[in-house]
Design a protein around this motif. Structure first.
Motif, PDB file in Angstrom:
ATOM      1  N   GLU A  14       2.848  -8.073   2.547  1.00 20.02           N
ATOM      2  CA  GLU A  14       1.767  -7.155   2.872  1.00 20.02           C
ATOM      3  C   GLU A  14       2.282  -5.734   2.915  1.00 20.02           C
ATOM      4  N   THR A  15       1.362  -4.793   2.813  1.00 13.53           N
ATOM      5  CA  THR A  15       1.704  -3.381   2.954  1.00 13.53           C
ATOM      6  C   THR A  15       0.489  -2.641   3.485  1.00 13.53           C
ATOM      7  N   PHE A  16       0.753  -1.573   4.184  1.00 12.43           N
ATOM      8  CA  PHE A  16      -0.319  -0.769   4.767  1.00 12.43           C
ATOM      9  C   PHE A  16      -0.518   0.548   4.020  1.00 12.43           C
ATOM     10  N   HIS A  86      -7.457  -7.080  -0.155  1.00 15.44           N
ATOM     11  CA  HIS A  86      -7.194  -5.655   0.042  1.00 15.44           C
ATOM     12  C   HIS A  86      -8.421  -5.008   0.668  1.00 15.44           C
ATOM     13  N   GLY A  89      -6.362   0.714   3.611  1.00 20.58           N
ATOM     14  CA  GLY A  89      -5.172   0.718   4.448  1.00 20.58           C
ATOM     15  C   GLY A  89      -4.435  -0.601   4.527  1.00 20.58           C
ATOM     16  N   TYR A  90      -4.765  -1.558   3.668  1.00 16.00           N
ATOM     17  CA  TYR A  90      -4.076  -2.847   3.770  1.00 16.00           C
ATOM     18  C   TYR A  90      -4.165  -3.603   2.446  1.00 16.00           C
ATOM     19  N   ARG A  91      -3.059  -4.198   2.021  1.00 12.68           N
ATOM     20  CA  ARG A  91      -2.990  -5.088   0.865  1.00 12.68           C
ATOM     21  C   ARG A  91      -2.095  -6.267   1.250  1.00 12.68           C
ATOM     22  N   ARG A 209      -4.177  -3.357  14.549  1.00 11.08           N
ATOM     23  CA  ARG A 209      -3.942  -2.243  13.629  1.00 11.08           C
ATOM     24  C   ARG A 209      -5.228  -1.827  12.903  1.00 11.08           C
ATOM     25  N   LEU A 211      -7.657  -3.766  11.988  1.00 15.42           N
ATOM     26  CA  LEU A 211      -8.076  -4.755  11.001  1.00 15.42           C
ATOM     27  C   LEU A 211      -8.422  -6.072  11.669  1.00 15.42           C
TER      28      LEU A 211
END
Length: 218
Positions: A14-16, A86, A89-91, A209, A211
């Motif tokens: 994951e990444t933000f 996705h 701000g998030y994937r 966060r 989400l």
């Protein structure tokens, strides 16, 4: 974040934030899919595939194109099941070997209210009842958005097994606010897995966060 609600045997990345654009981030056939898309769509398409390739690499698999099918679902290498998600701000991407999982679905959404009118379109009366009840008890979670996310995860787990659409009204969600779990009772005949018809999916959820994230691993 997503790994906290996944069982052993799955691999998540994951990444933000989107990394700076780089040449070669996409295979040519992937780049062709989004060649005419707006930059936002290109960024999310690219980053979530970078996540997926990292996850596949942790399974010992080489980089490979991950093209969407006619429904937009990613087509995974043989012997692998997976899911991508996705939002702003998030994937994230999650994969597993098909020896360890039959299907999986993940979804992430901003922890904010659904746009007006959407809840009535995606929910059943009983679901709207618990959304209202839980909102009074735990206003830190937008339960209408969590409901939507869970139903998205249900569809992502359902579709690879059936190749068929599943309407929002064809699965009834029940959520446990304390344990971070949910169940989806299918209101139409479910897929047959290992000779048994599946009538219910079980999943987990988390909030943080900004989400809400949901996951089903069958």
């Amino acid at each position: 974040m997503i790994e906290t609600i996944l069982p052993a045997g799955t691999v998540a990345e994951e990444t933000f934030a989107d990394p700076p654009p780089t040449a070669g981030a996409l295979f040519p056939e992937e780049a062709a899919v989004v060649a005419r898309a707006v930059p936002k769509r290109q960024n999310e398409f690219t980053t979530v595939r970078l996540c997926a390739r990292k996850a596949l690499g942790r399974l010992g698999l080489p980089p490979t194109p991950l093209l969407p099918n006619r429904r937009g679902a990613p087509q995974w290498p043989a012997g692998v099941v997976g899911s991508m998600t996705h939002c702003d701000g998030y994937r994230a991407a999650v994969v597993a070997r098909s020896a360890d999982a039959v299907s999986l679905g993940i979804d992430a959404e901003p922890n904010g209210p659904l746009p007006e009118g959407v809840l009535s379109a995606v929910s059943l009366p009983g679901e709207r009842s618990w959304v209202r009840a839980f909102a009074a008890r735990r206003p830190d979670v937008h339960w209408d958005r969590l409901l939507f996310s869970a139903k998205e995860s249900v569809f992502k787990a359902w579709y690879p097994l059936t190749g068929a659409e599943l309407d929002f009204s064809e699965a009834e969600l029940g959520v446990e606010p304390e344990s971070g779990t949910f169940t989806a009772r299918l209101l139409v005949p479910g897929p047959v897995v290992a000779g048994r018809r599946v009538g219910e999916f079980s999943g987990r959820w988390a909030a943080g966060r900004g989400l809400v994230v949901t996951a089903i691993v069958l």
